[in-house]
Design a protein around this motif. Structure first.
Motif, short mmCIF file in Angstrom:
data_model
loop_
_atom_site.label_atom_id
_atom_site.label_comp_id
_atom_site.label_asym_id
_atom_site.label_seq_id
_atom_site.Cartn_x
_atom_site.Cartn_y
_atom_site.Cartn_z
N ALA A 78 130.72 -56.87 19.69
CA ALA A 78 131.55 -56.06 20.58
C ALA A 78 131.25 -54.56 20.51
O ALA A 78 131.17 -53.89 21.54
CB ALA A 78 133.03 -56.31 20.26
N LYS A 87 135.48 -58.91 20.57
CA LYS A 87 135.88 -58.71 21.96
C LYS A 87 135.44 -57.33 22.44
O LYS A 87 135.84 -56.31 21.88
CB LYS A 87 137.39 -58.86 22.12
CG LYS A 87 137.90 -60.26 21.83
CD LYS A 87 139.40 -60.37 22.05
CE LYS A 87 139.90 -61.78 21.77
NZ LYS A 87 141.37 -61.90 21.98
N GLY A 88 134.62 -57.31 23.50
CA GLY A 88 134.15 -56.06 24.06
C GLY A 88 134.24 -56.11 25.57
O GLY A 88 134.47 -57.16 26.18
N GLU A 89 134.06 -54.96 26.19
CA GLU A 89 134.11 -54.87 27.65
C GLU A 89 132.69 -54.85 28.20
O GLU A 89 131.87 -54.01 27.80
CB GLU A 89 134.85 -53.61 28.08
CG GLU A 89 135.07 -53.51 29.58
CD GLU A 89 136.02 -52.39 29.95
OE1 GLU A 89 135.59 -51.49 30.70
OE2 GLU A 89 137.17 -52.41 29.48
N LEU A 90 132.41 -55.77 29.11
CA LEU A 90 131.08 -55.89 29.69
C LEU A 90 131.06 -55.25 31.08
O LEU A 90 131.84 -55.63 31.96
CB LEU A 90 130.68 -57.36 29.80
CG LEU A 90 129.34 -57.67 30.47
CD1 LEU A 90 128.20 -57.07 29.67
CD2 LEU A 90 129.16 -59.18 30.62
N ASN A 91 130.17 -54.28 31.26
CA ASN A 91 130.00 -53.65 32.57
C ASN A 91 129.10 -54.54 33.41
O ASN A 91 127.87 -54.45 33.33
CB ASN A 91 129.39 -52.26 32.39
CG ASN A 91 129.33 -51.49 33.70
OD1 ASN A 91 129.24 -52.07 34.79
ND2 ASN A 91 129.38 -50.16 33.62
N ASP A 151 128.45 -52.46 25.23
CA ASP A 151 128.25 -51.55 26.35
C ASP A 151 126.94 -50.78 26.22
O ASP A 151 126.15 -50.68 27.17
CB ASP A 151 129.43 -50.57 26.45
CG ASP A 151 129.30 -49.65 27.65
OD1 ASP A 151 129.27 -50.16 28.79
OD2 ASP A 151 129.24 -48.42 27.46
#
Length: 326
Positions: free
Chosen positions: A218, A244-248, A222
Motif C-alpha cells: 500500500a 490497503k492503498g488508493e489506486l489511480n 501510488d
C-alpha cells in the motif's frame, strides 16, 4: 524430531524449540532430513499470528530447506534416498525433518554447498514466477526492485542482469546500495533521501520502469504507478507498507499498465511444481555457470530462530539469514 513451534503468537521469544511427531511422507511426497532452512518475512508474519499455513500444511514455520532425502512416499520417481536437495515448502522448514511434494524438490545446484542451497528455493521461485513468468521482463527493459539488498532483491538483481535487463534498486543505506551495485544494479536509490520515481525516470530518459517488483504494498502503490513506463507491469509480492492503498486507475490506464499480486505459499501443488520446474530449467544453469549465486548474510543455529527473527526485524542484514542443523 525437534522443530520450532509457535504455542502462541507474539514476538521472537514466542518461538519454542521442542520435540514434535515426525512427519510421514504421503502419496507423491519425499521426506527430507533438514540440514538448513532460511528465514522469510512470511515466517515473521506467521509468528505474529497474521499468516496461517494453508490447509494440510505443516504448522511449523519455514518455507524452504536443504538436506538429504530420507524416504520416498508412494508413487515418487526420479529421486533416491540420500540425494542432496533443496525444496520449496508450504511450511515445516524449521524442523529436523519435513515432508514435501516431490514436484517442489530441486537438486542442489552445481557449485553451491548443501547448507547454502537453503537460501535458493523461495527467492528463485518468487523472482522467476513474478518477474519473468507473470511480468515477462525482457532484455533491454528496466526492472525496479524495492528492497534490493534483501534475499528477494539480491536474486532479482542477478537474474535480471544475467538475462540482459537494466536494474534499479531501492535500499536504505550506502552499504546496502554498494552491495547492490557490486551485484550489477545500474541505478541506486536511497529511499531515505531520494524519490525513486524521479530517480528511475531520470535514469531512463523519462520513460520509467518496465517492471517493478514491490515488497511494500500500500505505501508505494501510488508512486509505483507513477514510476511505471508505458505498458509497465507492477508485481506486488509483499505488504510491509500496509494492505490497503488508493489506486489511480486513470494513471494506470494512461500507461496501459498492469498490477498483479501473488504469493507462493497458498498456490496449488501443481502450480508450485510448474514454477519449480521452470526454475530448474532456467535458473539452475545460471547458477552452475557462476552468473547467479545465493547471498547469505549469516548462519544461526535453528534452535536460536528467535535471534534470526530479530535480525530480520532490525533489517540490518543483506541477503538471506540461514537456520542450520549441522
Amino acid at each position: 524430531m525437534y522443530a520450532i513451534t509457535i504455542p502462541e503468537p507474539g514476538g521472537p521469544e514466542k518461538l519454542v524449540w521442542q520435540e514434535v511427531p515426525d512427519p510421514v511422507p504421503g502419496e507423491g511426497e519425499v521426506l527430507i532430513d533438514v540440514v538448513a532452512s532460511a528465514v522469510n518475512r512470511a515466517d515473521l508474519m506467521q509468528r505474529q499470528g497474521f499468516y496461517d499455513p494453508p490447509p494440510g500444511a505443516s504448522p511449523y514455520p519455514g518455507l524452504e530447506c536443504a538436506g538429504r532425502i530420507a524416504a520416498l512416499g508412494p508413487g515418487v520417481t526420479g529421486w533416491a534416498v540420500g540425494d542432496e536437495v533443496c525444496a520449496l515448502l508450504a511450511g515445516g522448514g524449521y524442523g529436523e525433518k519435513v515432508a514435501v511434494p516431490a514436484g517442489q524438490v530441486l537438486p542442489v545446484p552445481e557449485g553451491v554447498g548443501l547448507k547454502q542451497a537453503a537460501a535458493l528455493p523461495e527467492v528463485t521461485c518468487t523472482v522467476w514466477s513474478n518477474v519473468f513468468m507473470v511480468a515477462h521482463l525482457r532484455p533491454d527493459e528496466t526492472l525496479l526492485v524495492h528492497g534490493g539488498s534483501s534475499g528477494i532483491g539480491t536474486m532479482a538483481i542477478q537474474l535480471a542482469k544475467a538475462l540482459g535487463a537494466k536494474v534499479a534498486v531501492t535500499a536504505g543505506s550506502k552499504e546496502k546500495l554498494d552491495f547492490c551495485r557490486d551485484l550489477g544494479a545500474d541505478v541506486l536509490v536511497n529511499y531515505r533521501e531520494q524519490d525513486f520515481v524521479e530517480e528511475v525516470r531520470g535514469a531512463t530518459d523519462g520513460a520509467g520502469a518496465d517492471v517493478i517488483l514491490d515488497n511494500m504494498g500500500a505505501k508505494y502503490l501510488d508512486r509505483n504507478v507513477m514510476a511505471l513506463a508505458a505498458n509497465g507491469r507492477l508485481a506486488i509480492i509483499g505488504m510491509q507498507g500496509g494492505t490497503k492503498g488508493e489506486l489511480n486507475i486513470g494513471a494506470l490506464l494512461n500507461k496501459r499498465g498492469a498490477v498483479t499480486a501473488t504469493s507462493l505459499r497458498a498456490r496449488p501443488v501443481s502450480e508450485k511444481a510448474a514454477i519449480v520446474a521452470a526454475v530448474r530449467e532456467h535458473v539452475w544453469p545460471l547458477i552452475a555457470a557462476g552468473k547467479v549465486r545465493p547471498i547469505v548474510d549469516r548462519e544461526i543455529p535453528m534452535r536460536d530462530a528467535a535471534t534470526a527473527h530479530q535480525v530480520l526485524e532490525e533489517s540490518g542484514h543483506i541477503g538471506k539469514v540461514l537456520l542450520t542443523l549441522e
